[in-house]
Design a protein around this motif. Structure first.
Motif, PDB file in Angstrom:
ATOM      1  N   LEU A   1       0.841  -1.210   0.000  1.00  0.00           N
ATOM      2  CA  LEU A   1       0.000   0.000   0.000  1.00  0.00           C
ATOM      3  C   LEU A   1       0.870   1.252   0.000  1.00  0.00           C
ATOM      4  O   LEU A   1       1.970   1.238   0.541  1.00  0.00           O
ATOM      5  N   ASP A   2       0.348   2.339  -0.590  1.00  0.00           N
ATOM      6  CA  ASP A   2       1.028   3.612  -0.400  1.00  0.00           C
ATOM      7  C   ASP A   2       0.329   4.373   0.742  1.00  0.00           C
ATOM      8  O   ASP A   2      -0.685   3.903   1.277  1.00  0.00           O
ATOM      9  N   HIS A   3       0.880   5.533   1.095  1.00  0.00           N
ATOM     10  CA  HIS A   3       0.366   6.238   2.275  1.00  0.00           C
ATOM     11  C   HIS A   3      -1.115   6.574   2.145  1.00  0.00           C
ATOM     12  O   HIS A   3      -1.877   6.458   3.099  1.00  0.00           O
ATOM     13  N   ARG A   4      -1.547   6.964   0.938  1.00  0.00           N
ATOM     14  CA  ARG A   4      -2.957   7.337   0.792  1.00  0.00           C
ATOM     15  C   ARG A   4      -3.879   6.143   0.973  1.00  0.00           C
ATOM     16  O   ARG A   4      -4.948   6.251   1.562  1.00  0.00           O
ATOM     17  N   LEU A   5      -3.456   4.978   0.477  1.00  0.00           N
ATOM     18  CA  LEU A   5      -4.270   3.771   0.714  1.00  0.00           C
ATOM     19  C   LEU A   5      -4.244   3.375   2.190  1.00  0.00           C
ATOM     20  O   LEU A   5      -5.233   2.886   2.728  1.00  0.00           O
ATOM     21  N   MET A   6      -3.108   3.610   2.862  1.00  0.00           N
ATOM     22  CA  MET A   6      -3.053   3.326   4.304  1.00  0.00           C
ATOM     23  C   MET A   6      -4.070   4.191   5.056  1.00  0.00           C
ATOM     24  O   MET A   6      -4.696   3.741   6.010  1.00  0.00           O
ATOM     25  N   LEU A   7      -4.234   5.448   4.612  1.00  0.00           N
ATOM     26  CA  LEU A   7      -5.222   6.311   5.275  1.00  0.00           C
ATOM     27  C   LEU A   7      -6.645   5.820   5.001  1.00  0.00           C
ATOM     28  O   LEU A   7      -7.516   5.891   5.868  1.00  0.00           O
ATOM     29  N   GLU A   8      -6.888   5.305   3.799  1.00  0.00           N
ATOM     30  CA  GLU A   8      -8.212   4.713   3.519  1.00  0.00           C
ATOM     31  C   GLU A   8      -8.439   3.494   4.414  1.00  0.00           C
ATOM     32  O   GLU A   8      -9.533   3.282   4.933  1.00  0.00           O
ATOM     33  N   MET A   9      -7.368   2.691   4.579  1.00  0.00           N
ATOM     34  CA  MET A   9      -7.450   1.522   5.464  1.00  0.00           C
ATOM     35  C   MET A   9      -7.812   1.966   6.888  1.00  0.00           C
ATOM     36  O   MET A   9      -8.695   1.381   7.528  1.00  0.00           O
ATOM     37  N   LEU A  10      -7.156   3.022   7.358  1.00  0.00           N
ATOM     38  CA  LEU A  10      -7.388   3.500   8.724  1.00  0.00           C
ATOM     39  C   LEU A  10      -8.825   4.012   8.885  1.00  0.00           C
ATOM     40  O   LEU A  10      -9.483   3.752   9.905  1.00  0.00           O
ATOM     41  N   ALA A  11      -9.326   4.698   7.867  1.00  0.00           N
ATOM     42  CA  ALA A  11     -10.713   5.188   7.929  1.00  0.00           C
ATOM     43  C   ALA A  11     -11.672   4.001   8.007  1.00  0.00           C
ATOM     44  O   ALA A  11     -12.659   4.027   8.757  1.00  0.00           O
ATOM     45  N   SER A  12     -11.385   2.948   7.241  1.00  0.00           N
ATOM     46  CA  SER A  12     -12.224   1.747   7.276  1.00  0.00           C
ATOM     47  C   SER A  12     -12.171   1.088   8.655  1.00  0.00           C
ATOM     48  O   SER A  12     -13.200   0.651   9.198  1.00  0.00           O
ATOM     49  N   ILE A  13     -10.988   1.033   9.257  1.00  0.00           N
ATOM     50  CA  ILE A  13     -10.843   0.436  10.595  1.00  0.00           C
ATOM     51  C   ILE A  13     -11.666   1.237  11.616  1.00  0.00           C
ATOM     52  O   ILE A  13     -12.397   0.673  12.430  1.00  0.00           O
ATOM     53  N   ARG A  14     -11.568   2.560  11.535  1.00  0.00           N
ATOM     54  CA  ARG A  14     -12.310   3.395  12.507  1.00  0.00           C
ATOM     55  C   ARG A  14     -13.823   3.233  12.325  1.00  0.00           C
ATOM     56  O   ARG A  14     -14.553   3.159  13.309  1.00  0.00           O
ATOM     57  N   ARG A  15     -14.261   3.161  11.076  1.00  0.00           N
ATOM     58  CA  ARG A  15     -15.703   2.986  10.800  1.00  0.00           C
ATOM     59  C   ARG A  15     -16.195   1.681  11.410  1.00  0.00           C
ATOM     60  O   ARG A  15     -17.199   1.632  12.107  1.00  0.00           O
ATOM     61  N   GLN A  16     -15.464   0.602  11.178  1.00  0.00           N
ATOM     62  CA  GLN A  16     -15.893  -0.707  11.685  1.00  0.00           C
ATOM     63  C   GLN A  16     -15.788  -0.784  13.204  1.00  0.00           C
ATOM     64  O   GLN A  16     -16.604  -1.424  13.850  1.00  0.00           O
ATOM     65  N   ALA A  17     -14.753  -0.130  13.763  1.00  0.00           N
ATOM     66  CA  ALA A  17     -14.587  -0.143  15.220  1.00  0.00           C
ATOM     67  C   ALA A  17     -15.775   0.553  15.886  1.00  0.00           C
ATOM     68  O   ALA A  17     -16.307   0.078  16.891  1.00  0.00           O
ATOM     69  N   ARG A  18     -16.205   1.682  15.298  1.00  0.00           N
ATOM     70  CA  ARG A  18     -17.374   2.388  15.860  1.00  0.00           C
ATOM     71  C   ARG A  18     -18.612   1.510  15.768  1.00  0.00           C
ATOM     72  O   ARG A  18     -19.383   1.399  16.709  1.00  0.00           O
ATOM     73  N   ALA A  19     -18.766   0.841  14.616  1.00  0.00           N
ATOM     74  CA  ALA A  19     -19.962   0.009  14.407  1.00  0.00           C
ATOM     75  C   ALA A  19     -19.986  -1.180  15.371  1.00  0.00           C
ATOM     76  O   ALA A  19     -21.049  -1.722  15.668  1.00  0.00           O
ATOM     77  N   ALA A  20     -18.815  -1.599  15.861  1.00  0.00           N
ATOM     78  CA  ALA A  20     -18.760  -2.764  16.750  1.00  0.00           C
ATOM     79  C   ALA A  20     -19.309  -2.454  18.145  1.00  0.00           C
ATOM     80  O   ALA A  20     -19.633  -3.364  18.903  1.00  0.00           O
ATOM     81  N   ARG A  21     -19.390  -1.167  18.496  1.00  0.00           N
ATOM     82  CA  ARG A  21     -19.954  -0.740  19.795  1.00  0.00           C
ATOM     83  C   ARG A  21     -19.294  -1.446  20.977  1.00  0.00           C
ATOM     84  O   ARG A  21     -19.961  -2.066  21.798  1.00  0.00           O
ATOM     85  N   VAL A  22     -17.988  -1.387  21.003  1.00  0.00           N
ATOM     86  CA  VAL A  22     -17.231  -1.929  22.139  1.00  0.00           C
ATOM     87  C   VAL A  22     -16.265  -0.836  22.609  1.00  0.00           C
ATOM     88  O   VAL A  22     -16.024   0.125  21.885  1.00  0.00           O
ATOM     89  N   ALA A  23     -15.711  -1.006  23.804  1.00  0.00           N
ATOM     90  CA  ALA A  23     -14.813   0.013  24.346  1.00  0.00           C
ATOM     91  C   ALA A  23     -13.406  -0.107  23.768  1.00  0.00           C
ATOM     92  O   ALA A  23     -12.698   0.878  23.591  1.00  0.00           O
ATOM     93  N   ALA A  24     -12.993  -1.363  23.466  1.00  0.00           N
ATOM     94  CA  ALA A  24     -11.625  -1.592  22.986  1.00  0.00           C
ATOM     95  C   ALA A  24     -11.654  -2.721  21.970  1.00  0.00           C
ATOM     96  O   ALA A  24     -12.386  -3.710  22.142  1.00  0.00           O
ATOM     97  N   ILE A  25     -10.864  -2.580  20.923  1.00  0.00           N
ATOM     98  CA  ILE A  25     -10.853  -3.633  19.900  1.00  0.00           C
ATOM     99  C   ILE A  25      -9.443  -3.826  19.342  1.00  0.00           C
ATOM    100  O   ILE A  25      -8.745  -2.845  19.051  1.00  0.00           O
ATOM    101  N   PRO A  26      -8.997  -5.092  19.233  1.00  0.00           N
ATOM    102  CA  PRO A  26      -7.675  -5.324  18.639  1.00  0.00           C
ATOM    103  C   PRO A  26      -7.776  -5.384  17.108  1.00  0.00           C
ATOM    104  O   PRO A  26      -8.710  -5.973  16.576  1.00  0.00           O
TER     105      PRO A  26
END
Ligand SMILES: [Zn+2]
Length: 379
Positions: A301-326
Motif C-alpha cells: 500500500l502507499d500512504h494514501r491507501l493506508m489512510l483509507e485503510m485506517l478510515a475503514s478500521i475506525r468505521r468498523q470499530a465504531r460500528a462494533a460498539r465496544v470500548a476496545a478492539i484489537p
C-alpha cells in the motif's frame, strides 16, 4: 462512542515462498529499518518469524557453511530486535519441510498448505517452531512465549485439527483468517469469501475457523485486517507500481547482486488459475461494485491507501460498539520498496488519541484479562 483501537503492526518475516532471495536483503536489513522507524515513534512492532526456513538452514549448515552464517545472523537479528522491545511470534511455511539445496539454490518440495498435512505433522512443525523461538528468546526474557500464530499463505480453514493443535500448544489466538481472500492458485486453494466475522475477535468453530462457535473455545481468532480501497487510489497506486516494476526489471538486469525478488516474483507466486470470465469479474467488475479488496499489507500500500485503510478500521470499530478492539495489520519486509509511506503512517497513528499501538503479546494478554469482547454466534 469512539473505541480504543489496539493496533498491531505485524510483519511476516521470511524469504520468498519458493526459498529464493538473499536473507540479508529481504530480512535482516529491512527488519532493522522497520525497527528504527517504530522506535523513532515510540511504537513496538511484531514480527512473525518463519521458523521452518531457519530450521532448514540449520539442517544443511554442516555441508554448506554459508547457510550457517545466514542462520547465525538470523538469530542475532531476531535477538537484537526482541531486546529492543519488539515482539517475535510464530509463522510456519510447510513447503520447507522437504527442502533440497543444490548449487546455492533451494528446491522446496513440501506442500504449501499446512491443511494438507496430518495432525501429527502439523503438530510437529508448529510445536517445533514454538520450542525453537522460546529457547532462543527466554534467555533474554524468561516469561517469553509464542502466544499467537499466523499460518503460511493464510491456510487455517477448514481443518478438523488445526485449531485444536494450536490450542493444545498454548497458542492464545490465531490471525490467519482474512475476510474476502480467495485463492485458486497452483499451490494454494482457499476460500474465505464468506467468513462469518472478518473484523472482531471471535471464538471459532473448532473445525472451521471461518465460522463462529456458539460457545467459548480454547482459542480465539482475530482476523488480519482487510479493506476495500477506492477505485481512484487503487488505480493510481497500481500505475505507480507498474512503473516501479519496469524500473526494477531494468535495474535488476544492470545489478547482478539484486535481491532476486521483484514485483513479478510476487505476481508469479500468487497467479490465480482463473478463467477469462473470472478474470474479467475479479479485475474489472467487482472493484466497481465494492472497491478493490485489499489485505491490510503495508508493503503493498502507499500512504494514501493506508489512510483509507485506517478510515475503514475506525468505521468498523465504531460500528462494533465496544470500548476496545484489537486490529491486526500485515506487512512483509521482503516486499517493502520504499519505507517512507510506512514511516508517515506510523507517525500518524502513534499520535492518534484513539489508537494504542500494541504487540501481539499485548493482545494475547488483553484476551486473557477480558479487555476485549470476544464474539460467539448469537443463540
Ligand atoms: Zn509467510
Amino acid at each position: 462512542m469512539q473505541p480504543t483501537i489496539h493496533l498491531a503492526f505485524v510483519d511476516d518475516w521470511e524469504l520468498s515462498g519458493d526459498g529464493s532471495g538473499n536473507p540479508r536483503e529481504l530480512q535482516f536489513q529491512p527488519m532493522r529499518e522497520l525497527a528504527r522507524i517504530y522506535e523513532a515513534h515510540g511504537v513496538r512492532g511484531s514480527f512473525n518469524a518463519e521458523v521452518m526456513q531457519q530450521l532448514t538452514f540449520r539442517k544443511f549448515q554442516a555441508a554448506h557453511p554459508e547457510l550457517k552464517d545466514f542462520a547465525d545472523e538470523w538469530e542475532a537479528t531476531v535477538r537484537q530486535t526482541f531486546s529492543a522491545g519488539h515482539d517475535i511470534q510464530l509463522h510456519i511455511h510447510p513447503q520447507w519441510s522437504s527442502a533440497e539445496y543444490r548449487a546455492g539454490a533451494w528446491n522446496l518440495n513440501g506442500d504449501w498448505s499446512i491443511l494438507n498435512y496430518s495432525v501429527d505433522e502439523a503438530r510437529q512443525m508448529i510445536g517445533g517452531g514454538k520450542e525453537y523461538l522460546e529457547n532462543l528468546l527466554r534467555p533474554i526474557k524468561p516469561g517469553y512465549g509464542c502466544v499467537s500464530f499466523r499460518s503460511g499463505s493464510w491456510c487455517i480453514a477448514p481443518s478438523p485439527h488445526m485449531l485444536g493443535v494450536l490450542a493444545g500448544l498454548g497458542i492464545v489466538f490465531d490471525m490467519s483468517i482474512v475476510g474476502g481472500v480467495q485463492y485458486q492458485t497452483r499451490r494454494i486453494k482457499l476460500d474465505y469469501s464468506n467468513c462469518e466475522e472478518d473484523f472482531q475477535p471471535y471464538y471459532p468453530d473448532m473445525t472451521d475457523a471461518r465460522r463462529l462457535s456458539d460457545k467459548n473455545e480454547p482459542i480465539v481468532c482475530i482476523p488480519t485486517n482487510h479493506f476495500y480501497g477506492s477505485r481512484r487510489q487503487t488505480l493510481q497506486h497500481h500505475t505507480r507500481k507498474a512503473i516501479g516494476a519496469i524500473k526494477s526489471r531494468t535495474s535488476a538486469k544492470s545489478s547482478p547482486s539484486g535481491s532476486g525478488r521483484t514485483v513479478e516474483t510476487y505476481g508469479h507466486e500468487w497467479a490465480q488459475d482463473e478463467t477469462l470470465l473470472q478474470k474479467i469479474y475479479t479485475r474489472g467488475v467487482r472493484p466497481y461494485l465494492k472497491g478493490r479488496h485489499l489485505i491490510s499489507d503495508l508493503a503493498q500500500l502507499d500512504h494514501r491507501l493506508m489512510l483509507e485503510m485506517l478510515a475503514s478500521i475506525r468505521r468498523q470499530a465504531r460500528a462494533a460498539r465496544v470500548a476496545a478492539i484489537p486490529v491486526i495489520l500485515e506487512n512483509h519486509t521482503k516486499d517493502v520498496r520504499d519505507f517512507t509511506h510506512i514511516e508517515r503512517f506510523v507517525a500518524d497513528v502513534s499520535s492518534a488519541p484513539d489508537i494504542k499501538c500494541v504487540t501481539l503479546t499485548d493482545i494475547a494478554a488483553g484476551i486473557q484479562s477480558g479487555a476485549f469482547q470476544i464474539k460467539t454466534r448469537a443463540k
